[in-house]
Motif scaffolding. Structure first.
Motif, PDB file in Angstrom:
ATOM      1  N   ASN A   1      49.302 -25.444  37.055  1.00  0.00           N
ATOM      2  CA  ASN A   1      50.270 -26.024  36.112  1.00  0.00           C
ATOM      3  C   ASN A   1      49.584 -26.987  35.158  1.00  0.00           C
ATOM      4  N   ALA A   2      48.649 -27.787  35.703  1.00  0.00           N
ATOM      5  CA  ALA A   2      47.914 -28.736  34.849  1.00  0.00           C
ATOM      6  C   ALA A   2      47.055 -27.987  33.836  1.00  0.00           C
ATOM      7  N   LEU A   3      46.400 -26.908  34.271  1.00  0.00           N
ATOM      8  CA  LEU A   3      45.556 -26.134  33.360  1.00  0.00           C
ATOM      9  C   LEU A   3      46.390 -25.447  32.286  1.00  0.00           C
ATOM     10  N   SER A   4      47.596 -25.043  32.638  1.00  0.00           N
ATOM     11  CA  SER A   4      48.465 -24.362  31.672  1.00  0.00           C
ATOM     12  C   SER A   4      48.831 -25.255  30.494  1.00  0.00           C
ATOM     13  N   LYS A   5      48.753 -26.558  30.694  1.00  0.00           N
ATOM     14  CA  LYS A   5      49.120 -27.511  29.651  1.00  0.00           C
ATOM     15  C   LYS A   5      47.936 -27.926  28.785  1.00  0.00           C
ATOM     16  N   LEU A   6      46.727 -27.489  29.163  1.00  0.00           N
ATOM     17  CA  LEU A   6      45.541 -27.889  28.411  1.00  0.00           C
ATOM     18  C   LEU A   6      45.408 -27.083  27.124  1.00  0.00           C
ATOM     19  N   ASP A   7      44.866 -27.732  26.129  1.00  0.00           N
ATOM     20  CA  ASP A   7      44.628 -27.064  24.858  1.00  0.00           C
ATOM     21  C   ASP A   7      43.182 -26.568  24.817  1.00  0.00           C
ATOM     22  N   ARG A   8      42.799 -25.822  25.826  1.00  0.00           N
ATOM     23  CA  ARG A   8      41.483 -25.191  25.881  1.00  0.00           C
ATOM     24  C   ARG A   8      41.598 -23.992  26.823  1.00  0.00           C
ATOM     25  N   LYS A   9      40.764 -23.022  26.624  1.00  0.00           N
ATOM     26  CA  LYS A   9      40.838 -21.795  27.412  1.00  0.00           C
ATOM     27  C   LYS A   9      40.064 -21.966  28.728  1.00  0.00           C
ATOM     28  N   VAL A  10      40.770 -21.631  29.806  1.00  0.00           N
ATOM     29  CA  VAL A  10      40.185 -21.801  31.141  1.00  0.00           C
ATOM     30  C   VAL A  10      40.491 -20.563  31.982  1.00  0.00           C
ATOM     31  N   VAL A  11      39.489 -20.112  32.709  1.00  0.00           N
ATOM     32  CA  VAL A  11      39.639 -19.013  33.665  1.00  0.00           C
ATOM     33  C   VAL A  11      39.393 -19.569  35.064  1.00  0.00           C
ATOM     34  N   VAL A  12      40.200 -19.161  36.013  1.00  0.00           N
ATOM     35  CA  VAL A  12      40.035 -19.595  37.407  1.00  0.00           C
ATOM     36  C   VAL A  12      39.885 -18.365  38.297  1.00  0.00           C
ATOM     37  N   VAL A  13      38.846 -18.356  39.114  1.00  0.00           N
ATOM     38  CA  VAL A  13      38.738 -17.370  40.188  1.00  0.00           C
ATOM     39  C   VAL A  13      38.838 -18.158  41.495  1.00  0.00           C
ATOM     40  N   PHE A  14      39.770 -17.765  42.332  1.00  0.00           N
ATOM     41  CA  PHE A  14      40.110 -18.520  43.550  1.00  0.00           C
ATOM     42  C   PHE A  14      40.104 -17.545  44.727  1.00  0.00           C
ATOM     43  N   TRP A  15      39.456 -17.934  45.832  1.00  0.00           N
ATOM     44  CA  TRP A  15      39.434 -17.065  47.010  1.00  0.00           C
ATOM     45  C   TRP A  15      39.160 -17.896  48.273  1.00  0.00           C
ATOM     46  N   GLY A  16      39.451 -17.302  49.411  1.00  0.00           N
ATOM     47  CA  GLY A  16      39.157 -17.930  50.690  1.00  0.00           C
ATOM     48  C   GLY A  16      37.839 -17.422  51.239  1.00  0.00           C
ATOM     49  N   ASP A  17      37.089 -18.300  51.905  1.00  0.00           N
ATOM     50  CA  ASP A  17      35.761 -17.892  52.372  1.00  0.00           C
ATOM     51  C   ASP A  17      35.789 -17.086  53.660  1.00  0.00           C
ATOM     52  N   HIS A  18      36.765 -17.358  54.527  1.00  0.00           N
ATOM     53  CA  HIS A  18      36.885 -16.609  55.784  1.00  0.00           C
ATOM     54  C   HIS A  18      38.181 -17.010  56.466  1.00  0.00           C
ATOM     55  N   GLN A  19      38.562 -16.270  57.483  1.00  0.00           N
ATOM     56  CA  GLN A  19      39.711 -16.623  58.298  1.00  0.00           C
ATOM     57  C   GLN A  19      39.307 -17.686  59.325  1.00  0.00           C
ATOM     58  N   PRO A  20      40.294 -18.342  59.950  1.00  0.00           N
ATOM     59  CA  PRO A  20      39.963 -19.265  61.034  1.00  0.00           C
ATOM     60  C   PRO A  20      39.457 -18.486  62.253  1.00  0.00           C
ATOM     61  N   PHE A  21      39.189 -19.198  63.341  1.00  0.00           N
ATOM     62  CA  PHE A  21      38.513 -18.579  64.478  1.00  0.00           C
ATOM     63  C   PHE A  21      39.441 -17.885  65.466  1.00  0.00           C
ATOM     64  N   PHE A  22      40.761 -18.027  65.321  1.00  0.00           N
ATOM     65  CA  PHE A  22      41.651 -17.559  66.387  1.00  0.00           C
ATOM     66  C   PHE A  22      42.399 -16.242  66.135  1.00  0.00           C
ATOM     67  N   PRO A  23      42.456 -15.672  64.910  1.00  0.00           N
ATOM     68  CA  PRO A  23      43.277 -14.465  64.725  1.00  0.00           C
ATOM     69  C   PRO A  23      42.865 -13.270  65.576  1.00  0.00           C
ATOM     70  N   SER A  24      41.631 -13.233  66.056  1.00  0.00           N
ATOM     71  CA  SER A  24      41.208 -12.101  66.885  1.00  0.00           C
ATOM     72  C   SER A  24      42.082 -11.977  68.131  1.00  0.00           C
ATOM     73  N   LYS A  25      42.605 -13.101  68.618  1.00  0.00           N
ATOM     74  CA  LYS A  25      43.460 -13.069  69.812  1.00  0.00           C
ATOM     75  C   LYS A  25      44.752 -12.316  69.536  1.00  0.00           C
ATOM     76  N   PHE A  26      45.268 -12.439  68.316  1.00  0.00           N
ATOM     77  CA  PHE A  26      46.490 -11.738  67.938  1.00  0.00           C
ATOM     78  C   PHE A  26      46.183 -10.301  67.513  1.00  0.00           C
ATOM     79  N   ASN A  27      45.069 -10.140  66.839  1.00  0.00           N
ATOM     80  CA  ASN A  27      44.671  -8.813  66.380  1.00  0.00           C
ATOM     81  C   ASN A  27      44.510  -7.847  67.553  1.00  0.00           C
TER      82      ASN A  27
END
Length: 766
Positions: free
Chosen positions: A591-617
């Motif tokens: 939202n803050a970037l949307s209000k800026l008067d300059r062009k901005v690109v964002v690439v956003f991602w997660g590095d890995h899952q936490p350690f416990f999902p294997s128990k559910f998987n």
């Protein structure tokens, strides 16, 4: 609390028996051997540790047979302490058969018994052989106590390695038991460390971890509870027995006597045996290929299972042998360069390169140079992929419902439960961990100076480049790697003093505010790489404010009792609460970037899952193929977003699943930035190899296979196999050229040992 009580009673019994025996010895001979007393104290210290650890509630007491295991272990420790102080009267009786006055054996087994009777050195070696068994148990049992599925030959190999080392140390130190006993204790400590790492990461200790040990220490005290299981307690008992056997081996073995006629010969014999044993183990682990010759391998998609089934040391050695980057078959620099050129030319001739959309995006980029912000969000993932956690959980709603992205989708990563730097490495360089093997951390091992990367690329386009991570600059050797990458500056924990924190860690929003500050200070195009910290494990801190806590009412019907009782469900609650805060912070930032008067690109991602999902998987997804099952754990999500209309792009959040090594290329392609030849090769590779990580890969027909398998026997499978081979060749060239300057010369310096907000070198156990 009864763990402390039992251990205290055991310690009191030890002190009583040792003092009583010492009094009896003084009454008879007038002196107590210092060595005997020292050994007794060593065993007593085990009990003192158990008493203290139990008193502060860090010894598990809710496991089956807890009472029995605690009493048994303390009985063993007390017995070992007493056997040490009373050794001068016990040893002659135990080893009477080995004395010079032992009667000659008779009967049917006389010849066999004759090999031991009257031969004290043989008796000593027998003690060491048995000590090797208990030292192995002392190391393994802490985290690997189900021996029913361990490969017998692997355990036999592990015992042989341990015992040979013990015998070598025994003779190196002139037939004294202290040296092999120290080895037994060191293996016990290794086993305890392995237990904690598995508990916190669901992964074993691997060779690459040793190169990043200060990073591990840096986050070890943040949110982790160092509670030991009763199997850790039992392993302590096994270790004590191993140490006692080493002590008695030193008692029974003949020793050199100064001035004796055979003193020099015995010295040389001892050293020769030591060299043969220690040198033999060294030659064995360096010259024998564990993977190809012995068939011992660490499966990247299930490393923990590999360590459990094959034994810790054999699996570790196999992984260590793979740290040397595998050179592709028939590799040559000229051939690799030709392959790279061929793939780049194929892109230049493709529709992706020659389309009107790409041309429009290139023209816009060249004239306007948007600022590019890359955010690798710590442990950001969507647990709703696990059947909504059987609690109606829908995941991070703002992130999932962004409808104006340039691209979004699943992101297949090469890290699970930890190993952030490997996801970072793949994004920054376009290289894949699939081509480097298991248990490897390139930032801490390999030379990054000549490796092409995104910071260097943007810098060549006239951008200023900034990396930021609200933790210590030493972690994962970033202080050196970022210099090698060419970043203009690196903002670390020192640049976030006074920033808002959540669970003691700098918040995502605090890093976003820092980015907004950088944008306000400099109107020129910037490349900013933000590695966040807020969501880092562990998730049993109890430090979340009440108004930020979430609770999932998970249906536990199909879960095993341990998962329900070991705190995993509360870990899930804290984790999803953190993800909710990340989701809100992302909303704030975009939202803050949307209000800026300059062009901005964002690439956003997660590095890995936490350690416990294997128990559910494992419990909730049964009967599916291995590749599908494992890749569910090794995926997160990504978005590429812009605050302006990017030429040639509809910006309708088109889904394009890919792997981290392709993410930076995807970014550059969509925004019209110039592509390097290696990135052009990525675009061509994706036609046959849409995604690849350390666990497996996908072919053009969207079929997944584990790394060691093929997806099928058709054209798509053949094309994927060829693409993997060519990719490995090009990556080796990009990273190592002729293979003569592989390893880094810039190692990380100290990191803090607990709280990321403490100074380096500070120790504080919470």
């Amino acid at each position: 609390m009864f763990a402390a009580a039992i251990s205290l009673v055991g310690l009191a019994a030890t002190v009583y028996l040792v003092l009583r025996e010492a009094k009896a010895i003084r009454a008879q001979s007038g002196t107590v051997a210092k060595g005997a007393f020292a050994w007794s104290v060593a065993f007593g210290l085990f009990q003192l540790f158990l008493t203290v650890w139990g008193a502060i509630g860090l010894v598990a007491q809710n496991e089956p047979l807890a009472f029995v295991m605690l009493i048994l272990t303390n009985a063993i420790l007390t017995g070992c302490a007493w056997a040490s102080i009373a050794r001068d009267r016990i040893a002659p009786r135990v080893f009477a058969f080995a004395g010079p006055d032992a009667p000659a054996p008779t009967g049917k087994l006389a010849r066999l018994r004759g090999a031991f009777v009257g031969k004290p050195l043989v008796a000593a070696v027998l003690c060491l052989l048995l000590a090797g068994v208990f030292a192995l148990l002392g190391m393994e049992v802490s985290s690997n106590h189900d021996f029913t599925w361990v490969y017998p030959l692997c355990i036999l190999l592990e015992w042989a390695i341990i015992t040979t080392l013990m015998v070598g140390l025994f003779f190196l130190f002139q037939r004294h038991g202290a040296a092999p006993a120290v080895l037994a204790f060191a293996l016990f400590v290794l086993g305890i460390a392995e237990f904690f790492v598995i508990t916190f990461k669901s992964m074993p200790i691997q060779p690459g971890d040793l190169s990043a040990i200060s990073t591990a220490a840096a986050v070890a005290g943040t949110g982790y509870t160092f509670s030991i299981s009763l199997f850790c307690v039992l392993s302590m008992g096994f270790t004590a027995i191993a140490m006692l056997l080493c002590e008695y081996a030193g008692l029974v073995a003949p020793h050199r006597q100064k001035g004796a006629a055979n003193a020099k010969r015995m010295l040389l014999t001892n050293l020769l045996v030591a060299v043969l044993c220690l040198g033999g183990v060294t030659a064995h682990v360096t010259l024998i290929d564990y993977y190809n010759t012995l068939g011992i391998t660490v499966y990247t998609w299930r490393p923990l299972e590999s360590y459990w089934r094959e034994g810790y040391l054999p699996a570790f050695i196999s992984a260590a042998q793979s740290i040397k980057p595998p050179k592709p078959a028939d590799y040559s620099v000229d051939d690799a360069k030709a392959t790279l050129k061929k793939y780049a030319k194929a892109y230049d001739k493709s529709d992706a390169a020659k389309s009107d959309e790409r041309a429009a995006a290139k023209e816009q980029f060249d004239s306007e140079k948007p600022t590019v912000i890359a955010i690798m969000n710590e442990t950001f993932s969507d647990l709703s992929i696990y059947q909504n956690m059987r609690a109606g959980y829908e995941g991070p709603q703002y992130f999932k419902n962004l409808s104006n992205c340039l691209s979004r989708g699943k992101l297949y990563v090469s890290a699970y439960g930890g190993g952030t730097a490997n996801t970072e490495f793949e994004f920054m360089t376009g290289n894949s961990m699939a081509n480097l093997g298991s248990g490897v951390y390139p930032y801490t091992i390999y030379n990054m100076e000549t490796t092409g990367n995104l910071a260097e690329q943007f810098k060549s386009l006239g951008y200023s480049t900034t990396a930021m991570h609200p933790n210590h600059a030493t972690n994962w050797n970033r202080e050196n790697v970022y210099k090698d990458f060419g970043f203009d500056r690196f903002l670390s924990i020192n640049d976030f003093q006074g920033a808002d924190t959540l669970r003691g860690m700098v918040t995502d929003q605090a890093t976003y505010d820092k980015i907004l500050e950088l944008l306000d200070q400099n109107a020129d195009p910037q490349f900013i790489f933000d590695v966040t910290m807020q969501n880092h494990s562990g998730y049993d801190t109890g430090l979340l404010p009440v108004d930020k806590q979430m609770h999932l009412n998970i249906d536990t019907t199909d879960l095993d009792a341990k998962t329900v009782e070991d705190g995993t469900l509360s870990d899930v609650d804290e984790y999803v609460s953190c993800i909710e805060q990340s989701d809100q912070a992302l909303r704030y930032f975009l939202n803050a970037l949307s209000k800026l008067d300059r062009k901005v690109v964002v690439v956003f991602w997660g590095d890995h899952q936490p350690f416990f999902p294997s128990k559910f998987n494992d419990k909730w997804f049964t009967g599916e193929d291995d590749a599908t099952h494992q890749e569910r754990l090794w995926q997160t999500d990504y978005i590429i977003w812009a605050n302006y209309d990017v030429a040639g792009c509809d910006q309708t959040s088109e889904v394009d699943d890919l792997s981290t090594n392709y993410l930076s290329t995807q970014l550059m392609q969509l925004i019209g930035a110039p592509l390097s030849d290696y990135q052009k090769a990525h675009m061509t590779l994706r036609e046959s190899l849409p995604a690849i990580n350390s666990v497996g890969y996908e072919d053009a027909s969207l079929r997944w296979a584990l790394s060691s398998n093929v997806t099928g026997d058709d054209a798509a499978a053949a094309a994927a196999t060829k693409a993997r081979e060519d990719y490995a060749k090009m990556q080796y060239y990009e990273m190592f050229r002729d293979g003569k300057n592989v390893y880094t010369e810039h190692f990380q310096t100290e990191a803090n040992e607990t709280d990321p907000n403490l100074a380096p070198g500070t120790t504080k156990i919470k």
